[in-house]
Design a protein around this motif. Sequence first.
Motif, PDB file in Angstrom:
ATOM      1  N   MET A  13      45.353  43.934  55.233  1.00  0.00           N
ATOM      2  CA  MET A  13      46.093  44.226  54.448  1.00  0.00           C
ATOM      3  C   MET A  13      46.189  43.068  53.407  1.00  0.00           C
ATOM      4  O   MET A  13      46.656  43.262  52.189  1.00  0.00           O
ATOM      5  CB  MET A  13      47.427  44.422  55.296  1.00  0.00           C
ATOM      6  CG  MET A  13      47.757  45.439  55.938  1.00  0.00           C
ATOM      7  SD  MET A  13      48.076  46.710  55.099  1.00  0.00           S
ATOM      8  CE  MET A  13      48.511  48.772  55.809  1.00  0.00           C
ATOM      9  N   MET A  14      45.798  41.649  54.247  1.00  0.00           N
ATOM     10  CA  MET A  14      46.441  40.365  53.320  1.00  0.00           C
ATOM     11  C   MET A  14      44.451  40.719  52.441  1.00  0.00           C
ATOM     12  O   MET A  14      45.211  39.888  50.982  1.00  0.00           O
ATOM     13  CB  MET A  14      45.631  39.243  54.194  1.00  0.00           C
ATOM     14  CG  MET A  14      45.584  37.716  53.841  1.00  0.00           C
ATOM     15  SD  MET A  14      47.039  37.400  52.655  1.00  0.00           S
ATOM     16  CE  MET A  14      48.084  36.771  53.914  1.00  0.00           C
ATOM     17  N   LEU A  15      44.126  40.936  52.535  1.00  0.00           N
ATOM     18  CA  LEU A  15      42.735  41.113  51.931  1.00  0.00           C
ATOM     19  C   LEU A  15      42.871  42.264  50.369  1.00  0.00           C
ATOM     20  O   LEU A  15      42.285  41.869  49.586  1.00  0.00           O
ATOM     21  CB  LEU A  15      41.183  41.240  52.501  1.00  0.00           C
ATOM     22  CG  LEU A  15      41.169  40.289  53.018  1.00  0.00           C
ATOM     23  CD1 LEU A  15      39.811  41.803  53.947  1.00  0.00           C
ATOM     24  CD2 LEU A  15      40.384  39.427  52.244  1.00  0.00           C
ATOM     25  N   GLY A  16      43.498  43.024  50.581  1.00  0.00           N
ATOM     26  CA  GLY A  16      43.595  43.832  49.843  1.00  0.00           C
ATOM     27  C   GLY A  16      45.543  43.468  48.818  1.00  0.00           C
ATOM     28  O   GLY A  16      45.153  43.397  47.587  1.00  0.00           O
ATOM     29  N   ALA A  17      46.678  42.381  49.506  1.00  0.00           N
ATOM     30  CA  ALA A  17      47.026  42.146  48.576  1.00  0.00           C
ATOM     31  C   ALA A  17      46.611  40.952  47.704  1.00  0.00           C
ATOM     32  O   ALA A  17      47.037  41.127  46.559  1.00  0.00           O
ATOM     33  CB  ALA A  17      47.575  41.244  49.449  1.00  0.00           C
ATOM     34  N   THR A  18      45.560  40.008  48.340  1.00  0.00           N
ATOM     35  CA  THR A  18      45.109  39.507  47.242  1.00  0.00           C
ATOM     36  C   THR A  18      44.472  39.707  46.721  1.00  0.00           C
ATOM     37  O   THR A  18      44.282  39.130  45.285  1.00  0.00           O
ATOM     38  CB  THR A  18      43.850  38.408  48.050  1.00  0.00           C
ATOM     39  OG1 THR A  18      43.479  38.848  49.302  1.00  0.00           O
ATOM     40  CG2 THR A  18      44.748  37.285  48.851  1.00  0.00           C
ATOM     41  N   ALA A  19      43.455  40.647  46.619  1.00  0.00           N
ATOM     42  CA  ALA A  19      42.524  41.785  45.612  1.00  0.00           C
ATOM     43  C   ALA A  19      43.480  41.859  44.560  1.00  0.00           C
ATOM     44  O   ALA A  19      43.494  42.154  43.238  1.00  0.00           O
ATOM     45  CB  ALA A  19      42.305  42.126  46.442  1.00  0.00           C
ATOM     46  N   LEU A  20      44.143  42.533  45.025  1.00  0.00           N
ATOM     47  CA  LEU A  20      45.493  43.742  43.768  1.00  0.00           C
ATOM     48  C   LEU A  20      46.227  42.149  43.090  1.00  0.00           C
ATOM     49  O   LEU A  20      46.238  42.509  41.748  1.00  0.00           O
ATOM     50  CB  LEU A  20      46.433  43.763  44.823  1.00  0.00           C
ATOM     51  CG  LEU A  20      45.424  45.271  45.217  1.00  0.00           C
ATOM     52  CD1 LEU A  20      46.770  45.959  45.245  1.00  0.00           C
ATOM     53  CD2 LEU A  20      45.160  46.351  44.000  1.00  0.00           C
ATOM     54  N   PHE A  21      46.559  41.477  43.239  1.00  0.00           N
ATOM     55  CA  PHE A  21      47.450  40.027  43.095  1.00  0.00           C
ATOM     56  C   PHE A  21      46.835  39.317  41.606  1.00  0.00           C
ATOM     57  O   PHE A  21      47.061  39.227  41.321  1.00  0.00           O
ATOM     58  CB  PHE A  21      48.044  38.483  43.857  1.00  0.00           C
ATOM     59  CG  PHE A  21      49.314  39.704  44.503  1.00  0.00           C
ATOM     60  CD1 PHE A  21      50.330  39.555  43.547  1.00  0.00           C
ATOM     61  CD2 PHE A  21      49.219  39.105  45.732  1.00  0.00           C
ATOM     62  CE1 PHE A  21      51.611  39.997  44.594  1.00  0.00           C
ATOM     63  CE2 PHE A  21      50.625  39.813  46.707  1.00  0.00           C
ATOM     64  CZ  PHE A  21      51.724  40.277  45.416  1.00  0.00           C
ATOM     65  N   THR A  22      45.248  39.292  42.558  1.00  0.00           N
ATOM     66  CA  THR A  22      44.251  38.876  41.194  1.00  0.00           C
ATOM     67  C   THR A  22      43.819  40.036  40.080  1.00  0.00           C
ATOM     68  O   THR A  22      43.977  39.533  39.214  1.00  0.00           O
ATOM     69  CB  THR A  22      42.898  38.606  41.762  1.00  0.00           C
ATOM     70  OG1 THR A  22      42.977  37.233  43.252  1.00  0.00           O
ATOM     71  CG2 THR A  22      42.080  37.384  40.980  1.00  0.00           C
ATOM     72  N   VAL A  23      43.962  41.109  40.537  1.00  0.00           N
ATOM     73  CA  VAL A  23      43.568  41.924  39.273  1.00  0.00           C
ATOM     74  C   VAL A  23      44.723  42.053  38.554  1.00  0.00           C
ATOM     75  O   VAL A  23      44.901  41.745  37.343  1.00  0.00           O
ATOM     76  CB  VAL A  23      43.820  43.361  39.821  1.00  0.00           C
ATOM     77  CG1 VAL A  23      43.649  44.036  39.070  1.00  0.00           C
ATOM     78  CG2 VAL A  23      42.230  43.770  40.687  1.00  0.00           C
ATOM     79  N   MET A  24      46.298  41.657  39.281  1.00  0.00           N
ATOM     80  CA  MET A  24      47.241  42.222  38.422  1.00  0.00           C
ATOM     81  C   MET A  24      46.795  40.456  37.029  1.00  0.00           C
ATOM     82  O   MET A  24      48.142  40.778  35.780  1.00  0.00           O
ATOM     83  CB  MET A  24      48.738  42.089  39.178  1.00  0.00           C
ATOM     84  CG  MET A  24      50.363  41.927  38.223  1.00  0.00           C
ATOM     85  SD  MET A  24      51.890  41.016  39.773  1.00  0.00           S
ATOM     86  CE  MET A  24      50.981  39.348  39.834  1.00  0.00           C
ATOM     87  N   SER A  25      47.131  39.309  38.119  1.00  0.00           N
ATOM     88  CA  SER A  25      46.826  38.710  37.151  1.00  0.00           C
ATOM     89  C   SER A  25      45.524  38.609  36.263  1.00  0.00           C
ATOM     90  O   SER A  25      46.151  37.770  35.390  1.00  0.00           O
ATOM     91  CB  SER A  25      46.665  37.091  37.972  1.00  0.00           C
ATOM     92  OG  SER A  25      47.396  37.022  39.031  1.00  0.00           O
ATOM     93  N   ALA A  26      44.539  39.339  36.306  1.00  0.00           N
ATOM     94  CA  ALA A  26      44.130  39.270  35.184  1.00  0.00           C
ATOM     95  C   ALA A  26      44.394  39.792  34.282  1.00  0.00           C
ATOM     96  O   ALA A  26      44.391  39.941  32.892  1.00  0.00           O
ATOM     97  CB  ALA A  26      42.321  40.347  35.781  1.00  0.00           C
TER      98      ALA A  26
END
Length: 302
Positions: A13-26
């Motif tokens: 869950m944490m890996l998924g959240a961090t990946a999605l937040f970074t995609v959002m930032s991009a």
Amino acid sequence: MPLRHDIRRGALMMLGATALFTVMSAIIKGVSDDIHFIEIMFFRSAFALPVMFAIAARRHDWNLLRTKRLKGHVVRAFTGTMAQGCSFFALTVLPLAEQTSLSYTTPLFVTILSIPFLGEKVGIHRWSAVLLGFAGILVIALGEGAFQGGGMPQGIVAVGMAAAVVQGVWSAITTLLVRSLSATESSTTIVLWQSLLMTAFTLVALPFFWTTPSLGEFALLVLVGLIGGVAQILLTEAYASAQVSALGPYSYTSILWSVALGWVVFSDQPSWSTLAGAVLIVASGLYILHRELKRAAMRRNQ
């Protein structure tokens, strides 16, 4: 109910959240050339709401919106809005990896602000970690190529760096407020009120910064909100599944994601100073977490 201390589930869950937040930032960085960051903030909050309401509907629990601490939610949403504003502005002028690295200053400011807010005594170990973290900030800020900023004026880049650090202050205040709210409110209730109130705050400012987006930009702005909402839920589920101590290292994987996405999407090659500073900031954050857990264990054994 989510399983407690399920490290595998929590880590995923944490890996998924961090990946999605970074995609959002991009995505935010990609649309920020034509869309003001205040407008992006509105879409981030407004289109996270459908995700939150879907969760409430699935649970058949609309009591999640009931609260006796509305004032606390308003203050928390205000500080969250300020933190998000600093973060989104920094994204418009800094490389993705640099902005992400500086965003991890929150634990440093939580340690400092816990003295006046919570009356805590901070020992030499945590003060040393705070100084190490600030050394990381200086390495990033003063390193080679720090003020290149993709061709932007040095003054604007310097303001962007300052905003990224100030974001850590606002996020730290928000963290302390969430700690207080979580004594009586569920994490889902806190997130729901956060999205509602932050949407209201940014809606008030929206007419002054509105630019009509193209169809493609509108789709990306909606995607920012949806991704942010899903990522927030994953983050909540992560902390419901495993202890913070076990998940801490996984939360820093966003630096790896930001380096990769920045390189591939924006052709931003991270400088040695950004990478070295990120290592120092992450190390200080992890050590502060270690000391927090040690202090908690000592209190339990007393």
